[in-house]
Scaffold this active site. Sequence first.
Site, PDB file in Angstrom:
ATOM      1  N   GLN A  85    -107.834 -79.700 -13.853  1.00  0.00           N
ATOM      2  CA  GLN A  85    -108.830 -79.394 -14.886  1.00  0.00           C
ATOM      3  C   GLN A  85    -109.428 -77.996 -14.715  1.00  0.00           C
ATOM      4  O   GLN A  85    -110.576 -77.753 -15.103  1.00  0.00           O
ATOM      5  CB  GLN A  85    -109.928 -80.456 -14.888  1.00  0.00           C
ATOM      6  CG  GLN A  85    -109.518 -81.733 -15.592  1.00  0.00           C
ATOM      7  CD  GLN A  85    -109.086 -81.493 -17.046  1.00  0.00           C
ATOM      8  OE1 GLN A  85    -109.606 -80.627 -17.734  1.00  0.00           O
ATOM      9  NE2 GLN A  85    -108.113 -82.260 -17.496  1.00  0.00           N
ATOM     10  N   SER A  86    -108.672 -77.090 -14.132  1.00  0.00           N
ATOM     11  CA  SER A  86    -109.169 -75.731 -13.920  1.00  0.00           C
ATOM     12  C   SER A  86    -109.446 -75.005 -15.247  1.00  0.00           C
ATOM     13  O   SER A  86    -108.546 -74.858 -16.093  1.00  0.00           O
ATOM     14  CB  SER A  86    -108.116 -74.950 -13.118  1.00  0.00           C
ATOM     15  OG  SER A  86    -108.381 -73.569 -13.184  1.00  0.00           O
ATOM     16  N   ASN A  87    -110.677 -74.539 -15.401  1.00  0.00           N
ATOM     17  CA  ASN A  87    -111.014 -73.703 -16.562  1.00  0.00           C
ATOM     18  C   ASN A  87    -110.315 -72.357 -16.462  1.00  0.00           C
ATOM     19  O   ASN A  87    -109.931 -71.755 -17.460  1.00  0.00           O
ATOM     20  CB  ASN A  87    -112.527 -73.466 -16.622  1.00  0.00           C
ATOM     21  CG  ASN A  87    -113.296 -74.752 -16.776  1.00  0.00           C
ATOM     22  OD1 ASN A  87    -113.112 -75.472 -17.759  1.00  0.00           O
ATOM     23  ND2 ASN A  87    -114.150 -75.069 -15.809  1.00  0.00           N
TER      24      ASN A  87
END
Length: 341
Positions: A85-87
């Site tokens: 879920q890395s932005n």
Amino acid sequence: MGTENKYGAKLNAFPRFALTFLPTPLVRATNFERALGDRAPQIWIKRDDMTGLAYGGNKSRKLEYLVGDALAKGATVLISEGAAQSNHARQTAAAAALAGLSCVLVLDTRRGSDLTGNLLLDRLLGAEVRLVEGSADRNPEMARVVEELEAAGERPYLVPTGGSVPIGALGYANCVAELLGQLEAESLRPKRLYFPTGSQGTQAGLAAGALLFEVPFEVRGVAVEGTTAELTAAAAPLTNETLALLGSALTVSPDDISIDDQHVGDGYAIPTENGMEAIGMLARTEAVVLDPVYTGKALAGLIADVREGTFGPEDAIVFLHTGGGPSVFANLDAYTALLEG
Ligand SMILES: Cc1ncc(COP(=O)(O)O)c(C=O)c1O
């Protein structure tokens, strides 16, 4: 305090690929102030969630310089890494799409791999996603990707975790100049700038900018993982390398870096009660949405300081909203508990 010094020109001289709509707004949060009581300071929100790059966020400013560098070096592919879920990974995928580059992301599934939020957007934006189990598996996979791409005649450019290298940090040195211009227009001299700090590139860029542009406020990172000692030890050299890249001989030591590590809770990406309370308050008072991994924890840090009486009504503070919106939808349990609790 002053934006018109030689460092503004230096920041403009680096190769840069336009990815953002700047300046991002600086907005006063009067309803939120009222919710915090009579003694609350003026609270302003710097809306870097509105940088505009595929749901925005702080990585967009760093990526303008990193992609500029990649293009100057003739790269054909951006490679980066992070959690599923890395932005940062999502904004890298978006930046690659705009720059006409390919993108390979090596993402770990420690905190899940559902095709939602950032992970869904990574794929939608055209990135090739390689999932690995743990964060320690990322480096060997990255090395394999580089080897494969080079064998295929591509020219890969590695964007390190969070874009947190001096070239990326330039984006936040530049943000300081932008913010100062907005503060001057409002005749504001805030005491502190709060923001979530992780891989330290934002902190290093802000700390470097704060020195070079002589700001009136303290640059206060609120940790999302790690301790103050670990984080300041990493941020100081990165700040110094950023200062050096800008041609400054100034240096900082870890003691000059301000980080609050009291709001991490049980660890990275694990929502906290105070963080979720902060998210609920800001949504209901200002219609501004925060995420539980970064910005919710940072606002919890700001709220704790206000409640402890650190500031008075004559003071002003700024909250830098660093984005993270898409991960709301990968943390439905925490939001459901907030709504039903
Ligand atoms: C929404 C958000 N805020 C803050 C950060 C932390 O920024 P940095 O890694 O530069 O410390 C990140 C990093 O991924 C992020 O995605």
